[in-house]
Design a protein around this motif. Structure first.
Motif, PDB file in Angstrom:
ATOM      1  N   LEU A  37       4.104   3.766  -3.124  1.00 43.44           N
ATOM      2  CA  LEU A  37       3.512   4.460  -4.265  1.00 43.44           C
ATOM      3  C   LEU A  37       2.505   5.469  -3.733  1.00 43.44           C
ATOM      4  N   ARG A  38       2.763   6.741  -3.992  1.00 42.26           N
ATOM      5  CA  ARG A  38       1.982   7.826  -3.395  1.00 42.26           C
ATOM      6  C   ARG A  38       0.809   8.297  -4.246  1.00 42.26           C
ATOM      7  N   ASP A  39       0.684   7.773  -5.456  1.00 42.31           N
ATOM      8  CA  ASP A  39      -0.433   8.125  -6.322  1.00 42.31           C
ATOM      9  C   ASP A  39      -1.258   6.866  -6.554  1.00 42.31           C
ATOM     10  N   LEU A  40      -2.312   6.702  -5.775  1.00 40.00           N
ATOM     11  CA  LEU A  40      -3.116   5.477  -5.849  1.00 40.00           C
ATOM     12  C   LEU A  40      -3.766   5.286  -7.206  1.00 40.00           C
ATOM     13  N   LYS A  41      -4.050   6.353  -7.903  1.00 45.25           N
ATOM     14  CA  LYS A  41      -4.681   6.234  -9.221  1.00 45.25           C
ATOM     15  C   LYS A  41      -3.737   5.592 -10.233  1.00 45.25           C
TER      16      LYS A  41
END
Length: 184
Positions: free
Chosen positions: A109-113
Motif C-alpha cells: 500500500l503506497r498511500d500511508l494515509k
C-alpha cells in the motif's frame, strides 16, 4: 515514525584498519501486509467456492480503493482437512469433518494515509487473517547507497587521519566489508 538505515564500512588501507558508519533517517512511504482469506466447509468444493467468493470481494475492495494489480499477489495457497476436536486424550484417531482453503495475498500500500482504511475495507470484504503489517521504503536501495557513501567517506577520513599521525599516506583500499542494520 522514521526508518534508519545504517551501513558500516570496514576497510584496510595499507595496514591501517578503519571503520565508518553512515546513517540515513527516512520516513517510511509504504506499508506491506499479508492478508488471508480462509473458508471451511464439509466438502472441499464448498470450501473452495466460499473462499473464491470471499477473495473476489476482497479483490473488489482493493480495486475500489485504487490499489493497483501490481501491488498485490498471491503468496500462498493451502488446502487442508479439518478434524473434529479430540474429546479425551485417549482418542487416538482424529476424524476428518471438512476442509479448509486458504489463500494469502501480499499487499503493498503506497498511500500511508489511506492504508488503515484499505485494511479495514478488505477485512470487511472477507479477509479473515492479517499475518503481518510492516512499514517500508519504496527506494530502499537509494537510501542504502547513500548510507554506504557516508560510511566509506567517514572510514577514508579516519584512515587519512591515522596515516597522517603515523607520517604515512593511505595508498589504496585493500578490502571493504559492508554491514547493514535497519531500525524502526
Amino acid at each position: 515514525m522514521r526508518r534508519w538505515v545504517a551501513v558500516e564500512a570496514r576497510g584496510e588501507l595499507g595496514r591501517i584498519r578503519v571503520r565508518g558508519v553512515g546513517e540515513v533517517s527516512v520516513e517510511p512511504d509504504l506499508l506491506q501486509a499479508e492478508i488471508g482469506v480462509v473458508a471451511e466447509d464439509k466438502k472441499l468444493e464448498g470450501a473452495q467456492e466460499k473462499q473464491r467468493q470471499q477473495l473476489a470481494r476482497v479483490l473488489s475492495a482493493l480495486r475500489a480503493h485504487g490499489v493497483e494489480r501490481s501491488d498485490h499477489r498471491t503468496v500462498s495457497f493451502q488446502v487442508a482437512p479439518v478434524y473434529e476436536p479430540r474429546v479425551a486424550p485417549e482418542s487416538r484417531v482424529a476424524r476428518p469433518i471438512g476442509h479448509r482453503v486458504e489463500q494469502v495475498l501480499g499487499l503493498c500500500l503506497r498511500d500511508l494515509k489511506r492504508a488503515g482504511r484499505i485494511l479495514d475495507a478488505v477485512v470487511e470484504a472477507g479477509a479473515n487473517r492479517v499475518y503481518s503489517v510492516r512499514f517500508g521504503l519504496s527506494e530502499e536501495g537509494r537510501w542504502r547507497r547513500k548510507a554506504l557513501r557516508l560510511a566509506v567517506k567517514e572510514a577514508w577520513e579516519k584512515a587519512r587521519a591515522a596515516a597522517s599521525a603515523l607520517g604515512r599516506e593511505p595508498i589504496a583500499l585493500e578490502s571493504l566489508e559492508e554491514e547493514v542494520a535497519e531500525f524502526p
